[in-house]
Design an enzyme around this catalytic site. Sequence first.
Site, mmCIF file in Angstrom:
data_model
loop_
_atom_site.group_PDB
_atom_site.id
_atom_site.type_symbol
_atom_site.label_atom_id
_atom_site.label_comp_id
_atom_site.label_asym_id
_atom_site.label_seq_id
_atom_site.Cartn_x
_atom_site.Cartn_y
_atom_site.Cartn_z
ATOM 1 N N LEU A 85 60.031 -61.852 84.399
ATOM 2 C CA LEU A 85 60.977 -62.555 85.254
ATOM 3 C C LEU A 85 60.114 -63.257 86.280
ATOM 4 O O LEU A 85 59.317 -62.620 86.971
ATOM 5 C CB LEU A 85 61.948 -61.565 85.907
ATOM 6 C CG LEU A 85 63.236 -62.103 86.538
ATOM 7 C CD1 LEU A 85 64.053 -62.921 85.536
ATOM 8 C CD2 LEU A 85 64.086 -60.974 87.085
ATOM 9 N N ASP A 86 60.214 -64.582 86.375
ATOM 10 C CA ASP A 86 59.333 -65.374 87.221
ATOM 11 C C ASP A 86 59.276 -64.859 88.653
ATOM 12 O O ASP A 86 60.248 -64.305 89.170
ATOM 13 C CB ASP A 86 59.808 -66.831 87.267
ATOM 14 C CG ASP A 86 59.630 -67.539 85.937
ATOM 15 O OD1 ASP A 86 58.832 -67.055 85.126
ATOM 16 O OD2 ASP A 86 60.294 -68.565 85.723
ATOM 17 N N LYS A 87 58.147 -65.104 89.300
ATOM 18 C CA LYS A 87 57.956 -64.689 90.698
ATOM 19 C C LYS A 87 59.064 -65.197 91.616
ATOM 20 O O LYS A 87 59.577 -64.441 92.446
ATOM 21 C CB LYS A 87 56.582 -65.148 91.195
ATOM 22 C CG LYS A 87 56.224 -64.656 92.590
ATOM 23 C CD LYS A 87 54.804 -65.047 92.947
ATOM 24 C CE LYS A 87 54.415 -64.503 94.313
ATOM 25 N NZ LYS A 87 53.008 -64.830 94.658
#
Length: 239
Positions: A103-105
């Site tokens: 899950l992207d930053k």
Amino acid sequence: MDLIRINKYLTEAGYCSRRAADKLIDQGRVKINGKVPELGTKINSTDVVTVDGKEINKPKEEFVYLAFNKPIGIVCTTDTRVEKDNIIDYINYPKRVFPIGRLDKPSEGLILLTNDGDIVNKILRARNNHEKEYIVEVDRAISDLFLKRMRNGLPILDTITRKCKVEQISKFKFRIILTQGLNRQIRRMCEYLDYNVTKLKRIRIMNIKLDVPTGQYRDLTNSELTEINALISDSQKTN
């Protein structure tokens, strides 16, 4: 005596995912009986496996399955040497676990963590059509054309995204359900249509819904695990 690939051994030992194991092997951080192996090397039960000099043994304990509400700014990596704001240090779980997927930053919401490598490999296979649901906010008004094009597939990363479910919630917010996991897929799809994502939150993975506060986690229930295993029962195991 049964032989097992070194990356699968590390996965089943609950050390990391198979992809991460291949990276460790490629970096020369894994040794078998004191020697650096090649990718795909197979071992038996008498071989001694180490990562960064630490012996890795298969766990005799039960597997752990966690549902975590990832805050914005936390990075989904198990390499605690590189990223200060990594998910492993943030959770600080007493046993070694690793995230299933990413899950992207700048994104937030549900991510699953475990030390069960087999379930990781099955869930990550895109061809199994496992649903992931997101609530997304963008920087300008959503049009009917935007919704239609998002649903029908867009050209990103040298492929066409699969058809998916998209439902408008408000002027700037929509719900989307994906069955594939291309890198930064939703952001890239929106950017292709000249929209920028201002907020992205994952609220469901398969049958697991986001129901804990930001930054907290819980164990999956037995009924949730039973349903997950039913959903991934057609997944093929690999050597």
